[in-house]
Design an enzyme around this catalytic site. Structure first.
Site, PDB file in Angstrom:
ATOM      1  N   ASN A  14       1.145   6.673   3.151  1.00 30.47           N
ATOM      2  CA  ASN A  14       1.385   5.785   4.295  1.00 30.47           C
ATOM      3  C   ASN A  14       2.864   5.782   4.672  1.00 30.47           C
ATOM      4  O   ASN A  14       3.204   5.857   5.850  1.00 30.47           O
ATOM      5  CB  ASN A  14       0.926   4.354   3.973  1.00 30.47           C
ATOM      6  CG  ASN A  14      -0.565   4.199   4.113  1.00 30.47           C
ATOM      7  OD1 ASN A  14      -1.076   3.995   5.206  1.00 30.47           O
ATOM      8  ND2 ASN A  14      -1.288   4.353   3.013  1.00 30.47           N
ATOM      9  N   LYS A  61      14.847  -9.278  -9.256  1.00 36.52           N
ATOM     10  CA  LYS A  61      15.789  -8.551  -8.388  1.00 36.52           C
ATOM     11  C   LYS A  61      15.391  -8.659  -6.920  1.00 36.52           C
ATOM     12  O   LYS A  61      16.245  -8.641  -6.035  1.00 36.52           O
ATOM     13  CB  LYS A  61      15.875  -7.097  -8.836  1.00 36.52           C
ATOM     14  CG  LYS A  61      16.585  -6.990 -10.167  1.00 36.52           C
ATOM     15  CD  LYS A  61      16.936  -5.577 -10.543  1.00 36.52           C
ATOM     16  CE  LYS A  61      17.698  -5.621 -11.862  1.00 36.52           C
ATOM     17  NZ  LYS A  61      17.722  -4.341 -12.545  1.00 36.52           N
ATOM     18  N   LEU A  87       4.358  -8.569  -6.375  1.00 38.01           N
ATOM     19  CA  LEU A  87       4.111  -9.704  -5.479  1.00 38.01           C
ATOM     20  C   LEU A  87       5.439 -10.100  -4.833  1.00 38.01           C
ATOM     21  O   LEU A  87       6.469 -10.178  -5.508  1.00 38.01           O
ATOM     22  CB  LEU A  87       3.546 -10.871  -6.303  1.00 38.01           C
ATOM     23  CG  LEU A  87       3.022 -12.066  -5.532  1.00 38.01           C
ATOM     24  CD1 LEU A  87       1.834 -11.688  -4.662  1.00 38.01           C
ATOM     25  CD2 LEU A  87       2.596 -13.172  -6.497  1.00 38.01           C
ATOM     26  N   ASN A 102       1.616  -6.002   5.420  1.00 37.38           N
ATOM     27  CA  ASN A 102       1.005  -5.176   4.369  1.00 37.38           C
ATOM     28  C   ASN A 102      -0.240  -4.515   4.933  1.00 37.38           C
ATOM     29  O   ASN A 102      -0.824  -4.982   5.906  1.00 37.38           O
ATOM     30  CB  ASN A 102       0.631  -6.073   3.179  1.00 37.38           C
ATOM     31  CG  ASN A 102       0.027  -5.287   2.031  1.00 37.38           C
ATOM     32  OD1 ASN A 102       0.485  -4.191   1.701  1.00 37.38           O
ATOM     33  ND2 ASN A 102      -1.031  -5.819   1.427  1.00 37.38           N
ATOM     34  N   HIS A 104      -4.076  -3.208   3.615  1.00 31.04           N
ATOM     35  CA  HIS A 104      -5.020  -3.300   2.503  1.00 31.04           C
ATOM     36  C   HIS A 104      -6.259  -2.463   2.829  1.00 31.04           C
ATOM     37  O   HIS A 104      -6.749  -2.519   3.952  1.00 31.04           O
ATOM     38  CB  HIS A 104      -5.400  -4.771   2.267  1.00 31.04           C
ATOM     39  CG  HIS A 104      -6.262  -4.939   1.064  1.00 31.04           C
ATOM     40  ND1 HIS A 104      -5.750  -4.932  -0.218  1.00 31.04           N
ATOM     41  CD2 HIS A 104      -7.606  -5.057   0.932  1.00 31.04           C
ATOM     42  CE1 HIS A 104      -6.750  -5.062  -1.080  1.00 31.04           C
ATOM     43  NE2 HIS A 104      -7.888  -5.138  -0.404  1.00 31.04           N
TER      44      HIS A 104
HETATM   45  C1  GRF Z   1      -3.095   2.295   0.387  1.00 34.76           C
HETATM   46  O1  GRF Z   1      -4.459   2.442   0.173  1.00 34.76           O
HETATM   47  C2  GRF Z   1      -2.814   0.923   0.920  1.00 34.76           C
HETATM   48  O2  GRF Z   1      -3.885   0.381   1.635  1.00 34.76           O
HETATM   49  C3  GRF Z   1      -2.581   0.113  -0.321  1.00 34.76           C
HETATM   50  O3  GRF Z   1      -1.939   1.000  -1.199  1.00 34.76           O
HETATM   51  C4  GRF Z   1      -2.305   2.334  -0.910  1.00 34.76           C
HETATM   52  C5  GRF Z   1      -1.051   3.152  -0.816  1.00 34.76           C
HETATM   53  O4  GRF Z   1      -1.317   4.518  -0.785  1.00 34.76           O
HETATM   54  N1  GRF Z   1      -1.861  -1.099  -0.036  1.00 34.76           N
HETATM   55  P1  GRF Z   1      -0.140   5.568  -0.477  1.00 34.76           P
HETATM   56  O5  GRF Z   1       0.887   5.426  -1.601  1.00 34.76           O
HETATM   57  O6  GRF Z   1       0.420   5.227   0.847  1.00 34.76           O
HETATM   58  O7  GRF Z   1      -0.787   6.924  -0.502  1.00 34.76           O
END
Ligand code: GRF
Length: 188
Positions: A14, A61, A87, A102, A104
């Site tokens: 991502n 940190k 978190l 974020n 998900h």
């Molecule tokens: C993704 O599936 C995202 O939805 C979740 O963590 C994963 C990250 O994957 N929060 P990448 O490291 O971007 O491949």
């Protein structure tokens, strides 16, 4: 020009899609990657695009004044979590109210919360015989996966769907949609 900070801990698919999307943008620039794991693959991806990275290993940190002031001085408009496993502490949320988002890999509020990450999410979805899943982009609050929802994109679950095939399908959905949704949010 808006400034984005990406927080990521893992592979960084991502993060990479976001780096690419904004590489020649006149809307926003990815100013930095923040990672809590030295050696994570996402760091190599940032290096290859000449994006500076900072290792912040723990909650202490993340909530230190030094780090929060650094982000404020860098004029970060949006903190984008992309597979960041710590978190986010209250102090950081307060300093960047409605400026932390974020992604998900499920249709929240279903299949969110502690322990719901990676394959665990898709396993639970298939076990419950859902006929659809998808992605959720949401603001971050002090509880995992509970902030206000910005956008959701759905996909169908096919008869022979496996955890792996669903994970790949969801990942494609993420890479296609997350950068575009970030851009729209910055243009609001
Ligand atoms: C993704 O599936 C995202 O939805 C979740 O963590 C994963 C990250 O994957 N929060 P990448 O490291 O971007 O491949």
């Amino acid at each position: 020009m808006k400034h984005i900070a990406i927080f990521a801990s893992g592979t960084g698919s991502n993060a990479e899609a976001i780096f690419n999307h904004f590489a020649n943008s006149n809307v926003a620039k990815v100013k930095m990657l923040v990672c809590n794991k030295p050696g994570a693959l996402v760091i190599e991806k940032a290096k290859s695009k000449n994006i500076p990275h900072y290792i912040i290993e723990n909650k202490q940190k993340l909530e230190a004044d030094e780090f929060i002031n650094f982000l404020l001085n860098e004029k970060i408009d949006l903190i984008v979590l992309a597979g960041f496993l710590l978190l986010i502490p209250q102090k950081l949320i307060q300093a960047f109210e409605k400026k932390i988002i974020n992604i998900h890999p499920s249709l929240l509020p279903k299949y969110g919360g502690k322990g719901m990450y990676g394959k665990n999410v898709h396993e639970a979805v298939l076990l419950n015989k859902e006929n659809e899943s998808g992605i959720t982009i949401h603001y971050v609050n002090e509880n995992f996966d509970e902030g206000e929802i910005i956008n959701q994109v759905k996909c169908e679950i096919e008869i022979n769907e496996t955890v792996d095939s669903l994970q790949k399908k969801i990942n494609r959905l993420e890479l296609k949609n997350y950068p575009v949704i970030i851009e729209k949010l910055l243009l609001r």
